[in-house]
Motif scaffolding. Structure first.
Motif, mmCIF file in Angstrom:
data_model
loop_
_atom_site.group_PDB
_atom_site.id
_atom_site.type_symbol
_atom_site.label_atom_id
_atom_site.label_comp_id
_atom_site.label_asym_id
_atom_site.label_seq_id
_atom_site.Cartn_x
_atom_site.Cartn_y
_atom_site.Cartn_z
ATOM 1 N N ASP A 18 0.862 -1.190 0.000
ATOM 2 C CA ASP A 18 0.000 0.000 0.000
ATOM 3 C C ASP A 18 0.898 1.239 0.000
ATOM 4 O OD1 ASP A 18 -1.893 1.942 0.489
ATOM 5 O OD2 ASP A 18 -2.242 1.348 2.580
ATOM 6 N N SER A 19 0.819 2.061 -1.051
ATOM 7 C CA SER A 19 1.729 3.222 -1.109
ATOM 8 C C SER A 19 1.166 4.439 -0.398
ATOM 9 C CB SER A 19 2.052 3.584 -2.571
ATOM 10 O OG SER A 19 0.929 4.167 -3.190
ATOM 11 N N ASP A 20 -0.174 4.523 -0.235
ATOM 12 C CA ASP A 20 -0.743 5.773 0.282
ATOM 13 C C ASP A 20 -1.398 5.654 1.657
ATOM 14 O OD1 ASP A 20 -2.970 4.329 -0.376
ATOM 15 O OD2 ASP A 20 -3.604 5.615 -2.038
ATOM 16 N N GLY A 21 -1.340 4.470 2.258
ATOM 17 C CA GLY A 21 -1.807 4.353 3.643
ATOM 18 C C GLY A 21 -3.309 4.243 3.799
ATOM 19 N N ASP A 22 -4.047 3.942 2.689
ATOM 20 C CA ASP A 22 -5.502 3.801 2.848
ATOM 21 C C ASP A 22 -5.904 2.379 3.249
ATOM 22 O OD1 ASP A 22 -5.132 2.367 0.514
ATOM 23 O OD2 ASP A 22 -6.577 3.495 -0.686
ATOM 24 N N ALA A 420 8.718 -6.711 10.460
ATOM 25 C CA ALA A 420 8.143 -7.223 11.712
ATOM 26 C C ALA A 420 7.670 -6.106 12.631
ATOM 27 C CB ALA A 420 9.172 -8.094 12.422
ATOM 28 N N ASP A 421 8.427 -5.018 12.679
ATOM 29 C CA ASP A 421 8.153 -4.020 13.714
ATOM 30 C C ASP A 421 7.472 -2.758 13.204
ATOM 31 O OD1 ASP A 421 9.289 -5.688 15.616
ATOM 32 O OD2 ASP A 421 11.305 -5.040 15.036
ATOM 33 N N ALA A 422 6.945 -2.791 12.001
ATOM 34 C CA ALA A 422 6.316 -1.579 11.461
ATOM 35 C C ALA A 422 4.794 -1.708 11.539
ATOM 36 C CB ALA A 422 6.755 -1.398 10.012
ATOM 37 N N PRO A 423 4.086 -0.549 11.520
ATOM 38 C CA PRO A 423 2.622 -0.628 11.469
ATOM 39 C C PRO A 423 2.208 -1.414 10.228
ATOM 40 C CG PRO A 423 3.378 1.679 11.571
ATOM 41 C CD PRO A 423 4.597 0.815 11.457
ATOM 42 N N SER A 424 1.144 -2.164 10.306
ATOM 43 C CA SER A 424 0.670 -3.059 9.235
ATOM 44 C C SER A 424 1.807 -3.932 8.692
ATOM 45 C CB SER A 424 -0.036 -2.297 8.099
ATOM 46 O OG SER A 424 0.862 -1.485 7.354
ATOM 47 N N TYR A 425 2.764 -4.225 9.551
ATOM 48 C CA TYR A 425 3.944 -5.042 9.160
ATOM 49 C C TYR A 425 4.569 -4.532 7.857
ATOM 50 C CZ TYR A 425 2.066 -8.525 12.464
ATOM 51 O OH TYR A 425 1.581 -9.174 13.571
ATOM 52 N N GLY A 426 4.557 -3.197 7.711
ATOM 53 C CA GLY A 426 5.216 -2.619 6.531
ATOM 54 C C GLY A 426 4.429 -2.771 5.242
ATOM 55 N N PHE A 427 3.179 -3.254 5.347
ATOM 56 C CA PHE A 427 2.333 -3.350 4.141
ATOM 57 C C PHE A 427 2.143 -1.962 3.551
ATOM 58 C CE2 PHE A 427 -2.343 -3.027 3.023
ATOM 59 C CZ PHE A 427 -2.219 -3.512 1.740
ATOM 60 N N GLY A 428 1.948 -0.976 4.432
ATOM 61 C CA GLY A 428 1.807 0.409 3.986
ATOM 62 C C GLY A 428 2.351 1.330 5.053
ATOM 63 N N PRO A 429 2.287 2.655 4.801
ATOM 64 C CA PRO A 429 2.845 3.610 5.763
ATOM 65 C C PRO A 429 1.958 3.806 6.993
ATOM 66 C CG PRO A 429 1.927 4.770 3.860
ATOM 67 C CD PRO A 429 1.823 3.305 3.550
ATOM 68 N N SER A 430 0.716 3.310 6.971
ATOM 69 C CA SER A 430 -0.157 3.486 8.139
ATOM 70 C C SER A 430 -0.431 2.121 8.772
ATOM 71 C CB SER A 430 -1.489 4.114 7.705
ATOM 72 O OG SER A 430 -2.286 3.139 7.044
#
Ligand code: GLC
Length: 545
Positions: A18-22, A420-430
């Motif tokens: 996901d590039s825009d966090g929606d 592993a440690d990012a929001p949405s496991y790095g799927f997107g910026p949110s």
């Protein structure tokens, strides 16, 4: 030809990146992650539909075949993605959905407006109802997703939809339907598409008179050679359509391909879709459904190779896609029960460790077979099905249409974990994700596996590199007979020998193959004595004593 031994990676756009966090994956997200596919070592990607759509069936309900849904980006984003893939040596296969449109397609709106008997209605399958006032559906067909396959419109007629009511079936006897799809093929071929995965390729032509079908509704599983074929699937008339498409593709040279999604059995009938003047590939779903034991695997591989050999085509292996329970979960439980139905929180749960162990063995077996193979996004991470999705999160139309009895396919469509440690496991910026991700997925994240010896991701990378070096995809298979045929599968492909141990006891390679061996790759560590444990596949070079 490149496709004969290609490994093709299925991207499910809404769940890849996901590039825009929606919370929905999109085309720019895919473009930004193409280097992952290069590092993994695949030859091509297949993109599930990204066209404008009400999303009644996750985009398999297309309202405009020549554009991109704003959810996923713009037509310019599609052009950029195709160009960026090509710049990296990756080919791009698009998804073509010709059995039905969306009910929001301008053709269907026009058909509703124009009324019974009109040319507009003739592009779809409208009929008067049965009963004294036409109050009953024209026949007894059921939708693949449950419930009747017919919906009545205000003027009293009914239209056929083998899938959701938002997916009216097209009438392929109508020449304007045929002309339109040839034009759609050209539209994307001109933009650089390397081919098309053809959705429901066995469904386009229905038996004339649309007779009732009194047998159990097994719509996606096909039949055997001797049984009567259902009047809505695998009719001989579909083949002429693919011959005409093959002629269109040939105008663009020999490298553009068609791959059939046809749930047709047995292998001999499926092979008809890949005769020399038809499609290039057809997913081998009989293989995907085969039981996890040596005799069943040997049987399906032998019959598949023979059937495609007979028409001069390679076989197209596949273990997972966006319609079936992921193989890392399927193989950890009774697969028959769950393949299409899905798994919900109230169902028996798969054994995650066993499923992954077998999935890795299954993958190494598949990638050693001659022919082409398809991978589904996330399987390179060993990703399991999300089996505890809350009911209210489910979006598969099959959940609603089965009266909430079949959990459906959402569990294999959950956005994949990159970090592993990012929001949405790095799927997107949110932290947004159109389906919730399980809290346990950090361990599957790409960044936890990259560069880690023995991780599933590194197992796939090594397999894809060796497969190329050893030319396994273009090789020839010969079975190695052993003393334990019920427990062990063994075959040669060129100079490589492949052994999968399905039995309860570890097996000694040198005893089994009566020669010294050098292990090239394995789906798990061998025993101390160099024996192959249960549910493990090894690739070995045999050395003469
Ligand atoms: C195919 C697709 C599936 C979709 C159906 C109707 O089977 O793979 O996802 O629901 O066709 O288009």
């Amino acid at each position: 030809m490149w496709w004969c031994d290609a490994v093709i990676y299925q991207v499910y756009p809404r769940s890849f990146a996901d590039s825009d966090g929606d919370g929905y994956g999109d085309l720019p997200g895919i473009t930004a992650r193409l280097d992952h596919l290069v590092e993994l070592g695949v030859d091509a990607l297949w993109l599930s539909p990204f066209y404008p759509s009400p999303q009644a069936d996750a985009g398999y309900d297309v309202a405009d075949y020549r554009d991109v849904d704003p959810l996923f980006g713009t037509l310019a984003d599609a052009d950029e993605l195709i160009a960026a893939a090509k710049a990296r040596g990756l080919r791009v296969i698009l998804d073509l959905v010709p059995n039905h449109t969306s009910d929001a397609h301008p053709w269907f709106t026009a058909a509703l407006g124009a009324g019974p008997g009109s040319a507009e209605r003739d592009r779809y399958i409208f009929r008067d109802g049965r009963g004294s006032h036409g109050e009953l559906p024209p026949n007894n067909w059921q939708s693949v997703f449950g419930g009747p396959a017919w919906t009545q419109v205000p003027d009293g007629q009914w239209y056929l939809h083998l899938f959701d009511a938002g997916q009216p079936d097209l009438n392929w006897d109508n020449p304007s339907v045929r002309a339109e799809f040839e034009d759609i093929l050209r539209f994307w071929l001109d933009r650089g598409a390397d081919g098309f995965r053809v959705d429901v390729a066995h469904g386009l032509v229905k038996q004339a008179q649309l007779p009732d079908w009194h047998h159990p509704p097994t719509p996606l599983t096909g039949t055997d050679l001797t049984s009567v074929r259902p009047p809505m699937w695998d009719q001989d008339g579909v083949h002429e359509i693919y011959r005409s498409w093959r002629r269109v593709l040939s105008e663009y040279g020999p490298d553009r391909i068609l791959v059939a999604e046809a749930w047709v059995q047995p292998a001999e009938r499926l092979a008809q879709y890949v005769r020399p003047d038809e499609m290039h590939q057809a997913f081998n779903f009989e293989y995907l459904q085969a039981a996890w034991d040596a005799p069943s695997q040997r049987n399906v591989i032998t019959r598949s190779l023979a059937a495609t050999d007979a028409v001069g085509a390679p076989t197209t292996w596949v273990l997972s896609n966006h319609d079936v329970v992921r193989h890392a979960s399927r193989l950890g439980m009774d697969m028959e029960l769950v393949l299409h139905k899905g798994i919900g929180p109230r169902d028996p749960q798969p054994d995650e460790e066993l499923g992954l162990r077998r999935a890795r063995a299954a993958t190494l077996l598949m990638l050693a077979l001659p022919g082409s193979a398809y991978l589904y996004q996330g399987e390179e991470l060993g990703l399991p099905e999300h089996t505890t999705l809350p009911d209210e999160a489910r979006q598969d139309p099959g959940w609603r249409r089965s009266n909430y009895t079949a959990p459906g396919r959402d569990g294999c469509r959950v956005p994949i974990p990159w970090q592993a440690d990012a929001p949405s496991y790095g799927f997107g910026p949110s932290d947004r994700s159109w389906l919730p991700q399980p809290p346990t997925w950090a361990r599957y994240a790409l960044d936890r596996q990259r560069g880690v010896p023995g991780s599933t991701y590194e197992m796939y990378r090594t397999a894809l590199r060796l497969r190329r070096e050893l030319e396994l995809g273009s090789g020839t298979l010969s079975w190695v007979e052993t003393d334990v045929p019920d427990q062990v599968l063994a075959f040669r492909n060129g100079d490589t020998t492949v052994v999968t141990n399905f039995g309860p006891e570890p097996v000694s390679l040198s005893e089994l193959l009566s020669s010294e061996v050098k292990v090239l790759h394995a789906s798990a560590d061998l025993d101390d004595g160099g024996k192959v444990p249960t549910d493990v596949t090894v690739w070995v070079a045999t050395l003469t004593r």
